[in-house]
Motif scaffolding. Structure first.
Motif, short mmCIF file in Angstrom:
data_model
loop_
_atom_site.label_atom_id
_atom_site.label_comp_id
_atom_site.label_asym_id
_atom_site.label_seq_id
_atom_site.Cartn_x
_atom_site.Cartn_y
_atom_site.Cartn_z
N THR A 46 0.77 -1.21 0.11
CA THR A 46 -0.13 0.11 -0.08
C THR A 46 0.92 1.15 0.01
OG1 THR A 46 -0.10 0.12 2.43
CG2 THR A 46 -1.73 -1.04 1.09
N GLY A 47 0.41 2.35 -0.68
CA GLY A 47 1.18 3.48 -0.69
C GLY A 47 0.91 4.42 0.56
N GLY A 48 1.50 5.46 0.81
CA GLY A 48 1.20 6.32 1.89
C GLY A 48 -0.13 7.05 1.96
N ALA A 49 -0.82 7.11 1.03
CA ALA A 49 -2.28 7.48 1.06
C ALA A 49 -3.26 6.44 1.45
CB ALA A 49 -2.70 8.29 -0.26
N GLY A 50 -2.82 5.23 1.41
CA GLY A 50 -3.45 4.14 1.88
C GLY A 50 -3.95 3.20 0.59
N GLY A 51 -3.38 3.49 -0.55
CA GLY A 51 -4.18 2.73 -1.58
C GLY A 51 -3.17 1.59 -1.99
N ILE A 52 -3.61 0.64 -2.57
CA ILE A 52 -2.97 -0.47 -2.94
C ILE A 52 -2.20 -0.15 -4.27
CG2 ILE A 52 -3.03 -2.83 -4.02
CD1 ILE A 52 -5.52 -3.16 -1.95
N VAL A 53 -0.76 -0.34 -4.29
CA VAL A 53 -0.14 0.11 -5.49
C VAL A 53 0.54 -1.02 -6.15
CG1 VAL A 53 0.24 2.50 -4.57
CG2 VAL A 53 2.05 0.60 -3.87
N GLN A 54 0.56 -2.22 -5.36
CA GLN A 54 1.28 -3.42 -6.23
C GLN A 54 0.70 -4.58 -5.33
OE1 GLN A 54 5.67 -3.19 -6.09
NE2 GLN A 54 5.56 -5.24 -6.16
N ILE A 55 0.15 -5.45 -6.19
CA ILE A 55 0.16 -6.84 -5.75
C ILE A 55 1.33 -7.90 -6.05
CG2 ILE A 55 -1.65 -8.67 -6.02
CD1 ILE A 55 -3.75 -6.71 -6.76
N ASN A 56 1.64 -8.39 -4.88
CA ASN A 56 2.72 -9.14 -4.95
C ASN A 56 2.27 -10.74 -5.53
OD1 ASN A 56 4.53 -7.42 -4.27
ND2 ASN A 56 4.12 -7.68 -1.89
N GLN A 57 1.34 -11.33 -4.75
CA GLN A 57 0.54 -12.52 -4.95
C GLN A 57 -0.68 -12.57 -4.58
OE1 GLN A 57 2.81 -15.62 -3.36
NE2 GLN A 57 1.39 -17.15 -3.96
N ALA A 58 -1.57 -13.02 -5.34
CA ALA A 58 -3.05 -12.96 -5.05
C ALA A 58 -3.86 -13.85 -5.85
CB ALA A 58 -3.73 -11.61 -4.98
N SER A 59 -4.62 -14.54 -5.14
CA SER A 59 -5.53 -15.66 -6.13
C SER A 59 -6.90 -15.78 -5.24
CB SER A 59 -4.91 -16.94 -6.15
OG SER A 59 -4.66 -17.46 -4.90
N VAL A 60 -7.91 -16.26 -6.00
CA VAL A 60 -9.19 -16.46 -5.32
C VAL A 60 -9.77 -17.66 -6.11
CG1 VAL A 60 -10.26 -15.05 -7.26
CG2 VAL A 60 -11.51 -15.65 -5.00
N GLU A 61 -10.46 -18.64 -5.43
CA GLU A 61 -11.08 -19.86 -5.74
C GLU A 61 -12.41 -19.69 -5.18
OE1 GLU A 61 -10.84 -24.60 -5.58
OE2 GLU A 61 -9.31 -23.50 -4.69
N ILE A 62 -13.55 -19.66 -5.94
CA ILE A 62 -14.91 -19.71 -5.35
C ILE A 62 -15.27 -21.04 -5.30
CG2 ILE A 62 -17.39 -18.63 -5.88
CD1 ILE A 62 -16.00 -16.52 -7.47
N LYS A 63 -15.90 -21.19 -3.95
CA LYS A 63 -16.44 -22.78 -3.68
C LYS A 63 -17.93 -23.05 -3.91
CE LYS A 63 -12.49 -23.44 -0.49
NZ LYS A 63 -12.26 -23.70 0.86
N VAL A 64 -18.61 -21.99 -4.32
CA VAL A 64 -20.09 -21.83 -4.35
C VAL A 64 -20.55 -21.60 -5.65
CG1 VAL A 64 -20.44 -21.71 -1.59
CG2 VAL A 64 -20.24 -19.46 -3.39
N GLY A 65 -21.81 -21.78 -5.84
CA GLY A 65 -22.67 -21.35 -7.08
C GLY A 65 -22.95 -22.43 -7.91
#
Length: 145
Positions: A46-65
């Motif tokens: 996150t940057g000084g103003a609080g916003g996300i500036v870079q994603i290092n690693q992220a994933s999502v797996e939805i188990k419903v639907g």
């Protein structure tokens, strides 16, 4: 000589806010959710103003639907962040989850409040899954450090 000092002070006062902005600190935001509805891993800067500036690693797996295509693990990138608010004691991040063709499959909203005792944002998430019959919402607990 006095006018040089006054001119120098004017320049310094104009440049001071610009220098202060570049000196803003960065921080880490790490979130993890693994329950019966969702598997979500998120590590970002996150940057000084609080916003996300870079994603290092992220994933999502939805188990419903109803749609089996939802259940595959997907990488989350900076472009998936639709809205974000990390300011003071509040954390709110909305992620759009799409398929390979760019069609919206779901959205994930993280809502947290800062807890100083363990230096985390704790709260809830809202997962909206778009299906042929409309939209279904699922809710659960989340924690980000």
């Amino acid at each position: 000589m006095g006018s040089r000092i006054v001119s120098g002070l004017k320049i310094a006062l104009v440049c001071l806010p610009l220098a202060a902005q570049s000196a803003s600190a960065t921080g880490n935001l790490d979130c993890s959710i693994d329950d019966k509805q969702l598997n979500f891993e998120f590590s970002a800067l996150t940057g000084g103003a609080g916003g996300i500036v870079q994603i290092n690693q992220a994933s999502v797996e939805i188990k419903v639907g109803d749609d089996k295509a939802l259940r595959s693990k997907r990488a989350i990138e900076l472009k998936n962040i639709e809205q974000q608010w990390i300011y003071g004691n509040e954390l709110r991040v909305r992620l759009g989850i799409s398929d390979d063709k760019g069609e919206n499959l779901a959205s994930l909203i993280l809502i947290g409040t800062y807890r100083a005792d363990d230096d985390t944002y704790a709260g809830r998430y809202v997962l909206s899954v778009y299906q042929s019959g409309g939209e279904k919402q699922f809710k659960g607990r989340m924690k980000c450090g």
